[in-house]
Design a protein around this motif. Sequence first.
Motif, PDB file in Angstrom:
ATOM      1  N   ILE A 110       0.818  -1.211   0.000  1.00 48.17           N
ATOM      2  CA  ILE A 110       0.000   0.000   0.000  1.00 48.17           C
ATOM      3  C   ILE A 110       0.852   1.262   0.000  1.00 48.17           C
ATOM      4  CG2 ILE A 110      -0.270  -0.251   2.526  1.00 48.17           C
ATOM      5  CD1 ILE A 110      -2.982   1.322   2.123  1.00 48.17           C
ATOM      6  N   ARG A 111       0.483   2.211  -0.875  1.00 50.40           N
ATOM      7  CA  ARG A 111       1.069   3.562  -0.876  1.00 50.40           C
ATOM      8  C   ARG A 111      -0.045   4.535  -0.542  1.00 50.40           C
ATOM      9  NH1 ARG A 111       4.970   6.668  -5.106  1.00 50.40           N
ATOM     10  NH2 ARG A 111       6.396   5.268  -4.026  1.00 50.40           N
ATOM     11  N   THR A 112       0.084   5.224   0.574  1.00 55.48           N
ATOM     12  CA  THR A 112      -0.927   6.182   0.996  1.00 55.48           C
ATOM     13  C   THR A 112      -0.280   7.219   1.897  1.00 55.48           C
ATOM     14  OG1 THR A 112      -3.188   6.318   1.866  1.00 55.48           O
ATOM     15  CG2 THR A 112      -1.673   4.896   3.069  1.00 55.48           C
ATOM     16  N   GLY A 132       4.475   0.863   0.841  1.00 55.30           N
ATOM     17  CA  GLY A 132       5.075   1.354  -0.405  1.00 55.30           C
ATOM     18  C   GLY A 132       5.236   2.865  -0.422  1.00 55.30           C
ATOM     19  N   LEU A 133       5.234   3.488   0.714  1.00 57.58           N
ATOM     20  CA  LEU A 133       5.431   4.922   0.991  1.00 57.58           C
ATOM     21  C   LEU A 133       4.233   5.498   1.735  1.00 57.58           C
ATOM     22  CD1 LEU A 133       6.858   7.808  -1.178  1.00 57.58           C
ATOM     23  CD2 LEU A 133       4.563   8.032  -0.259  1.00 57.58           C
ATOM     24  N   THR A 134       4.571   6.164   2.834  1.00 52.10           N
ATOM     25  CA  THR A 134       3.611   7.020   3.544  1.00 52.10           C
ATOM     26  C   THR A 134       4.296   8.369   3.730  1.00 52.10           C
ATOM     27  OG1 THR A 134       4.461   6.430   5.734  1.00 52.10           O
ATOM     28  CG2 THR A 134       2.647   5.074   4.860  1.00 52.10           C
ATOM     29  N   GLU A 137       7.322   7.310   6.177  1.00 52.73           N
ATOM     30  CA  GLU A 137       8.367   6.318   5.871  1.00 52.73           C
ATOM     31  C   GLU A 137       8.297   5.850   4.420  1.00 52.73           C
ATOM     32  OE1 GLU A 137      10.521   3.785   7.619  1.00 52.73           O
ATOM     33  OE2 GLU A 137      10.049   4.102   9.730  1.00 52.73           O
ATOM     34  N   HIS A 138       9.433   5.386   3.920  1.00 51.70           N
ATOM     35  CA  HIS A 138       9.495   4.715   2.617  1.00 51.70           C
ATOM     36  C   HIS A 138      10.468   3.544   2.759  1.00 51.70           C
ATOM     37  CE1 HIS A 138       8.995   3.980  -1.501  1.00 51.70           C
ATOM     38  NE2 HIS A 138       9.440   5.099  -2.042  1.00 51.70           N
ATOM     39  N   PRO A 139      10.056   2.515   3.505  1.00 54.85           N
ATOM     40  CA  PRO A 139      10.998   1.442   3.845  1.00 54.85           C
ATOM     41  C   PRO A 139      11.545   0.666   2.651  1.00 54.85           C
ATOM     42  CG  PRO A 139       8.766   0.923   4.623  1.00 54.85           C
ATOM     43  CD  PRO A 139       8.746   2.327   4.155  1.00 54.85           C
ATOM     44  N   GLY A 167      13.823  16.794   5.474  1.00 54.74           N
ATOM     45  CA  GLY A 167      13.860  15.685   6.449  1.00 54.74           C
ATOM     46  C   GLY A 167      12.575  14.877   6.415  1.00 54.74           C
ATOM     47  N   ASN A 168      12.287  14.249   5.284  1.00 52.54           N
ATOM     48  CA  ASN A 168      10.971  13.651   4.998  1.00 52.54           C
ATOM     49  C   ASN A 168      10.964  12.128   5.194  1.00 52.54           C
ATOM     50  OD1 ASN A 168      12.429  12.720   2.835  1.00 52.54           O
ATOM     51  ND2 ASN A 168      11.495  14.081   1.337  1.00 52.54           N
ATOM     52  N   ASN A 169       9.974  11.497   4.582  1.00 49.92           N
ATOM     53  CA  ASN A 169       9.820  10.044   4.641  1.00 49.92           C
ATOM     54  C   ASN A 169      11.071   9.291   4.168  1.00 49.92           C
ATOM     55  OD1 ASN A 169       9.386  10.992   2.011  1.00 49.92           O
ATOM     56  ND2 ASN A 169       7.357  10.058   1.771  1.00 49.92           N
ATOM     57  N   VAL A 170      11.626   9.730   3.043  1.00 52.00           N
ATOM     58  CA  VAL A 170      12.795   9.053   2.465  1.00 52.00           C
ATOM     59  C   VAL A 170      13.995   9.226   3.390  1.00 52.00           C
ATOM     60  CG1 VAL A 170      14.445   9.186   0.548  1.00 52.00           C
ATOM     61  CG2 VAL A 170      11.993   9.123   0.088  1.00 52.00           C
ATOM     62  N   CYS A 171      14.159  10.429   3.911  1.00 55.45           N
ATOM     63  CA  CYS A 171      15.260  10.711   4.837  1.00 55.45           C
ATOM     64  C   CYS A 171      15.140   9.836   6.082  1.00 55.45           C
ATOM     65  CB  CYS A 171      15.231  12.198   5.197  1.00 55.45           C
ATOM     66  SG  CYS A 171      16.415  12.672   6.451  1.00 55.45           S
ATOM     67  N   THR A 223      19.936  12.964  -1.823  1.00 49.23           N
ATOM     68  CA  THR A 223      18.895  13.977  -1.730  1.00 49.23           C
ATOM     69  C   THR A 223      17.567  13.446  -2.270  1.00 49.23           C
ATOM     70  OG1 THR A 223      18.366  16.311  -2.068  1.00 49.23           O
ATOM     71  CG2 THR A 223      19.261  15.116  -3.974  1.00 49.23           C
ATOM     72  N   ASP A 224      16.508  14.193  -1.986  1.00 45.44           N
ATOM     73  CA  ASP A 224      15.151  13.848  -2.447  1.00 45.44           C
ATOM     74  C   ASP A 224      14.459  15.163  -2.783  1.00 45.44           C
ATOM     75  OD1 ASP A 224      12.716  12.514  -2.920  1.00 45.44           O
ATOM     76  OD2 ASP A 224      12.159  12.478  -0.803  1.00 45.44           O
ATOM     77  N   VAL A 225      13.289  15.061  -3.375  1.00 47.50           N
ATOM     78  CA  VAL A 225      12.538  16.265  -3.759  1.00 47.50           C
ATOM     79  C   VAL A 225      12.292  17.184  -2.564  1.00 47.50           C
ATOM     80  CG1 VAL A 225      11.348  15.279  -5.729  1.00 47.50           C
ATOM     81  CG2 VAL A 225      10.354  15.013  -3.451  1.00 47.50           C
ATOM     82  N   TRP A 226      12.179  18.464  -2.864  1.00 43.21           N
ATOM     83  CA  TRP A 226      11.889  19.440  -1.803  1.00 43.21           C
ATOM     84  C   TRP A 226      10.393  19.490  -1.490  1.00 43.21           C
ATOM     85  CZ3 TRP A 226      15.265  23.850  -4.266  1.00 43.21           C
ATOM     86  CH2 TRP A 226      16.611  23.548  -4.029  1.00 43.21           C
ATOM     87  N   THR A 227       9.571  19.146  -2.492  1.00 40.18           N
ATOM     88  CA  THR A 227       8.117  19.177  -2.283  1.00 40.18           C
ATOM     89  C   THR A 227       7.580  17.774  -2.514  1.00 40.18           C
ATOM     90  OG1 THR A 227       8.062  21.454  -3.110  1.00 40.18           O
ATOM     91  CG2 THR A 227       5.953  20.291  -2.967  1.00 40.18           C
ATOM     92  N   SER A 228       7.327  17.075  -1.434  1.00 40.63           N
ATOM     93  CA  SER A 228       6.815  15.711  -1.550  1.00 40.63           C
ATOM     94  C   SER A 228       5.346  15.712  -1.941  1.00 40.63           C
ATOM     95  CB  SER A 228       6.969  14.990  -0.207  1.00 40.63           C
ATOM     96  OG  SER A 228       8.304  14.598  -0.013  1.00 40.63           O
ATOM     97  N   MET A 229       4.884  14.539  -2.401  1.00 36.86           N
ATOM     98  CA  MET A 229       3.471  14.396  -2.775  1.00 36.86           C
ATOM     99  C   MET A 229       2.591  14.766  -1.583  1.00 36.86           C
ATOM    100  SD  MET A 229       3.557  10.819  -4.921  1.00 36.86           S
ATOM    101  CE  MET A 229       4.805   9.954  -3.969  1.00 36.86           C
ATOM    102  N   GLY A 230       1.600  15.592  -1.849  1.00 39.22           N
ATOM    103  CA  GLY A 230       0.703  16.037  -0.777  1.00 39.22           C
ATOM    104  C   GLY A 230       1.063  17.413  -0.247  1.00 39.22           C
ATOM    105  N   HIS A 263      19.653   9.421  -5.207  1.00 34.32           N
ATOM    106  CA  HIS A 263      18.361  10.121  -5.243  1.00 34.32           C
ATOM    107  C   HIS A 263      17.315   9.039  -5.516  1.00 34.32           C
ATOM    108  CE1 HIS A 263      15.088  12.731  -6.295  1.00 34.32           C
ATOM    109  NE2 HIS A 263      15.831  13.827  -6.425  1.00 34.32           N
ATOM    110  N   ASP A 264      16.231   9.048  -4.766  1.00 32.57           N
ATOM    111  CA  ASP A 264      15.223   7.993  -4.927  1.00 32.57           C
ATOM    112  C   ASP A 264      14.379   8.166  -6.182  1.00 32.57           C
ATOM    113  OD1 ASP A 264      14.580  10.157  -2.896  1.00 32.57           O
ATOM    114  OD2 ASP A 264      12.579   9.551  -3.542  1.00 32.57           O
ATOM    115  N   LEU A 265      14.357   9.387  -6.752  1.00 35.70           N
ATOM    116  CA  LEU A 265      13.610   9.712  -7.977  1.00 35.70           C
ATOM    117  C   LEU A 265      12.093   9.717  -7.717  1.00 35.70           C
ATOM    118  CD1 LEU A 265      15.621   7.593 -10.564  1.00 35.70           C
ATOM    119  CD2 LEU A 265      15.889  10.044 -10.073  1.00 35.70           C
ATOM    120  N   PRO A 266      11.285  10.480  -8.404  1.00 34.21           N
ATOM    121  CA  PRO A 266      11.677  11.352  -9.520  1.00 34.21           C
ATOM    122  C   PRO A 266      12.417  12.599  -9.049  1.00 34.21           C
ATOM    123  CG  PRO A 266       9.343  11.599  -9.027  1.00 34.21           C
ATOM    124  CD  PRO A 266       9.834  10.510  -8.143  1.00 34.21           C
ATOM    125  N   ALA A 267      13.291  13.122  -9.952  1.00 30.51           N
ATOM    126  CA  ALA A 267      14.123  14.285  -9.628  1.00 30.51           C
ATOM    127  C   ALA A 267      13.520  15.561 -10.211  1.00 30.51           C
ATOM    128  CB  ALA A 267      15.512  14.074 -10.200  1.00 30.51           C
TER     129      ALA A 267
END
Length: 305
Positions: A110-112, A132-134, A137-139, A167-171, A223-230, A263-267
């Motif tokens: 699940i991704r939510t 699959g990402l919250t 977390e993104h384990p 300092g988000n889910n991926v971090c 690094t990861d995106v500065w503006t995450s989904m949501g 980078h976890d992508l998308p960039a």
Amino acid sequence: MYEVPETLKGRHLTRIADWSADEVALVLDLADELKRAQQIRESHRLLLDRTLVMIFDKPSMRTRVSFGAGIVQLGGLTVQLDRDEIMLGERETVRDAAAVLSRYADGIMIRTSSQATVDELADYAAVPVINGLTDEEHPCQALADVLTIRERFGGLDGVRVAYVGDGNNVCTSLMLASAKLGASLAVATPPGYEPPDAAVAAAGANVTNDPREAAAGANVLYTDVWTSMGHEAERKQRLRDFDGYGIRDELVALAAPDAIVMHDLPAHYGEEITEEILHGPQSAVWDQAENRLHAQKAVMALVMR
Ligand code: CP
Ligand code: NVA
């Protein structure tokens, strides 16, 4: 055929923190084997006729395709449910959905947004639930990340991982997974964007607002995106706040000479990274993206036996 231990059979993967260092290492070892098998097209149908339900509340390319292709390579199949179809928690409760999906499938990915939804699904599901990402977390990403770092450096013990950005889910998941395997963590974010205190403490990470300090001598620059989904509504403010926190040549030059960039992508080029660096000689991002497939196949094979 492969020696797949039964120790993780039936386990959920909702957060990296729930898995021990040995359990993470088990995933990486099996992922190495499955990667070799896939490369030489050797059959490894460890989950023959097993079904994975994939629930996507948010967009995805890597997660969707790597889980979808991965389960087929393991001999199984997927059923995909998008937001408008399942309306989890709206059309029916998470508890009821968990009960029914557990009668049809052998695992649920699940991704939510809400970690609480994933936790609730896991509480009520009789089959393994994979995050699959919250927003927290993104384990699965973190497992692919540590697999990639281990491939490049032979292990994570003593490896210096620097994360620059949000300092988000991926971090959070990266910090927890890599610290578990012996890496040291330095994180640089703008003020107010630091990762959660609990994750920082668990990882023993050094947190600063100075990207140069974090990058100095690093073996991995992530690094990861500065503006995450949501968070799209905050994009303009974030672009201002993150100015100076992008991976640029000057920052890469401060890292160890053999440092890799991840980078976890998308960039988003010109923001957290440049196209030249992402496609440059120090970039490990394509192996990293590929390793989503192998790491998740290992997770599925271990928990969905
Ligand atoms: N890195 C990652 O999870 O990519 P997707 O959002 O495309 O799945
Ligand atoms: N932090 C990003 C990761 C995307 C894979 C997000 O949550 O949108």
